[in-house]
Each structure stands twice: as structure tokens, then as C-alpha cells.
Design a protein around this motif. Structure first.
Motif, mmCIF file in Angstrom:
data_model
loop_
_atom_site.group_PDB
_atom_site.id
_atom_site.type_symbol
_atom_site.label_atom_id
_atom_site.label_comp_id
_atom_site.label_asym_id
_atom_site.label_seq_id
_atom_site.Cartn_x
_atom_site.Cartn_y
_atom_site.Cartn_z
ATOM 1 N N LEU A 84 0.820 -1.212 0.000
ATOM 2 C CA LEU A 84 0.000 0.000 0.000
ATOM 3 C C LEU A 84 0.855 1.263 0.000
ATOM 4 O O LEU A 84 0.578 2.218 -0.730
ATOM 5 N N ILE A 85 1.913 1.266 0.800
ATOM 6 C CA ILE A 85 2.809 2.422 0.834
ATOM 7 C C ILE A 85 3.492 2.593 -0.524
ATOM 8 O O ILE A 85 3.601 3.707 -1.042
ATOM 9 N N LEU A 86 3.925 1.490 -1.112
ATOM 10 C CA LEU A 86 4.538 1.525 -2.443
ATOM 11 C C LEU A 86 3.578 2.099 -3.477
ATOM 12 O O LEU A 86 3.960 2.944 -4.293
ATOM 13 N N LEU A 87 2.314 1.649 -3.433
ATOM 14 C CA LEU A 87 1.324 2.121 -4.400
ATOM 15 C C LEU A 87 1.031 3.612 -4.238
ATOM 16 O O LEU A 87 0.818 4.311 -5.228
ATOM 17 N N VAL A 88 1.038 4.095 -3.011
ATOM 18 C CA VAL A 88 0.870 5.537 -2.784
ATOM 19 C C VAL A 88 2.088 6.275 -3.344
ATOM 20 O O VAL A 88 1.953 7.279 -4.048
ATOM 21 N N ASP A 89 3.287 5.767 -3.054
ATOM 22 C CA ASP A 89 4.510 6.388 -3.537
ATOM 23 C C ASP A 89 4.559 6.423 -5.066
ATOM 24 O O ASP A 89 5.039 7.392 -5.649
ATOM 25 N N GLN A 90 4.019 5.388 -5.707
ATOM 26 C CA GLN A 90 3.994 5.309 -7.167
ATOM 27 C C GLN A 90 2.847 6.127 -7.774
ATOM 28 O O GLN A 90 2.699 6.180 -8.991
ATOM 29 N N GLY A 91 2.013 6.716 -6.925
ATOM 30 C CA GLY A 91 0.899 7.532 -7.403
ATOM 31 C C GLY A 91 -0.246 6.722 -7.985
ATOM 32 O O GLY A 91 -1.025 7.225 -8.792
ATOM 33 N N ARG A 92 -0.394 5.482 -7.543
ATOM 34 C CA ARG A 92 -1.422 4.604 -8.110
ATOM 35 C C ARG A 92 -2.683 4.531 -7.254
ATOM 36 O O ARG A 92 -3.713 4.044 -7.708
ATOM 37 N N THR A 93 -2.581 4.942 -5.998
ATOM 38 C CA THR A 93 -3.760 4.968 -5.137
ATOM 39 C C THR A 93 -3.632 6.143 -4.183
ATOM 40 O O THR A 93 -2.632 6.853 -4.182
ATOM 41 N N TYR A 94 -4.655 6.349 -3.383
ATOM 42 C CA TYR A 94 -4.734 7.500 -2.496
ATOM 43 C C TYR A 94 -4.228 7.151 -1.100
ATOM 44 O O TYR A 94 -4.539 6.083 -0.572
ATOM 45 N N ALA A 95 -3.485 8.077 -0.515
ATOM 46 C CA ALA A 95 -2.931 7.854 0.821
ATOM 47 C C ALA A 95 -4.028 7.589 1.843
ATOM 48 O O ALA A 95 -3.880 6.732 2.711
ATOM 49 N N TRP A 96 -5.157 8.307 1.748
ATOM 50 C CA TRP A 96 -6.209 8.147 2.756
ATOM 51 C C TRP A 96 -6.787 6.737 2.739
ATOM 52 O O TRP A 96 -7.140 6.196 3.795
#
Length: 193
Positions: A84-96
Motif C-alpha cells: 500500500l505504501i509503495l502504491l501511494v509512492d507510485q501515485g497509483r492509489t490514495y494515501a487516505w
């Protein structure tokens, strides 16, 4: 610490975490972005399969242990949180969305630990709602890692984020369910499903 096939599979899941993350941060030119996505998704899928397989084998071979029961959910939560952290960092999902899911995992893990200390761990055993949440969450993560189009004309990231919203809703719903189970356990009332 017992060492058997189910526990080795759980350790494999832990060992795969830095490999999984490393795939997305290799020097430029080592893997194309598409190859990174496919490799990362496949590693995550292998981790998911070992999660199912280690529990199945532990029960089937009679190799359940307190250490395995401790390590298995830790390995699961670590790889999901890292993904999940990786996906947020990659801009693929939302941090919230990721914060809701990771926060719930920490809260429910703490609740289960507390209930175990009280001798009431079975009161917050995994329910069907938790399994639905996990299914939506894993599907979302797989789609977001894969990223390439699966359905012509439909964004895989859009589909993955729709599943992430569903997973976040189920995450909150299951957290409320588990908190109610714990509260009623201590008040002496039984839960009506």
C-alpha cells in the motif's frame, strides 16, 4: 521456534518483502516499467498463495503452533502495508485509503493481542466480513500493481481504486464488527449476527 513447512512458507513471505519492494526501485534500465509491474504483481501473488498454503498445510499436517499463529498475520500485514505504501509512492492509489486499511490492521491486531491476554482471542476470530475485506483488498492491490490494461478501454488503475474504496468500506465495517464483538464479550452479551 518450531521449523516446519508451514512456518518456512510464512518466512518466505517475509523474505519476499524486500525483493518485492526492490523491484520497483531498481536502477533505470534494469527492468522496464511494464516488467517491474508484472514482476511485482507476481511476487505479491506468490505471497498471497503462500498465505493460503501455509495455513492449509499447518491444519492438514497437524503442524499448527503458537509461533506460526503469531508469525502468519505479521507477515500478511507487513507485505500488505508495504504494498500500500509503495502504491501511494507510485501515485497509483490514495494515501487516505491506504491509511484506513493500515490503521485498521494495527487496531485489530492490538485488539486481538489484548483479547488473547484476557483469554478471549476466539471472540475476535476472523469473520466472513474480514475475509470479504481481504479479498477486495488483495484484488485491488493486484490490479494496482499490474497497472497494464486488462479490459480494453478500461483503466486498470480505476478498477483497482474502485476495489480499494470497497476494501476501505469493508475495512471500517469489519473493524466496527470486531470492536462490537470485543465490547459485548466484556459486557457478557452475545453478538447477534
Amino acid at each position: 521456534m518450531p521449523l516446519n513447512l508451514p512456518i518456512l512458507l510464512t518466512w518466505l513471505r517475509v523474505i519476499l518483502i524486500p525483493v518485492f519492494i526492490g523491484v520497483f526501485y531498481l536502477p533505470d534500465g534494469w527492468l522496464s516499467p511494464v516488467a517491474q509491474n508484472i514482476t511485482g504483481a507476481l511476487i505479491f501473488a506468490v505471497a498471497g498463495i503462500t498465505d493460503w498454503l501455509d495455513g492449509f498445510l499447518a491444519r492438514r499436517l497437524g503442524q499448527t503452533s503458537a509461533f506460526g499463529a503469531f508469525l502468519d498475520p505479521v507477515a500478511d500485514k507487513l507485505i500488505v502495508a508495504c504494498a500500500l505504501i509503495l502504491l501511494v509512492d507510485q501515485g497509483r492509489t490514495y494515501a487516505w485509503l491506504s491509511m484506513i486499511i493500515i490503521g485498521r490492521e494495527i487496531a485489530i491486531s492490538a485488539l486481538r493481542e489484548w483479547m488473547a491476554e484476557m483469554g478471549r482471542r476466539s471472540s475476535v476470530a476472523v469473520a466472513t466480513l474480514g475475509k470479504l475485506k481481504t479479498t477486495a483488498q488483495m484484488g485491488a492491490i493486484m490490479l494496482l500493481l499490474w497497472k497494464q490494461p486488462i479490459i480494453p478501454g478500461v483503466s486498470t488503475l480505476f478498477l483497482g481504486n474502485v476495489l480499494m474504496v470497497i476494501a476501505a468500506i469493508l475495512t471500517l465495517w469489519s473493524m466496527v464488527y470486531y470492536l462490537r464483538m470485543a465490547a459485548r464479550e466484556f459486557s457478557g452479551k452475545k453478538i447477534a449476527n
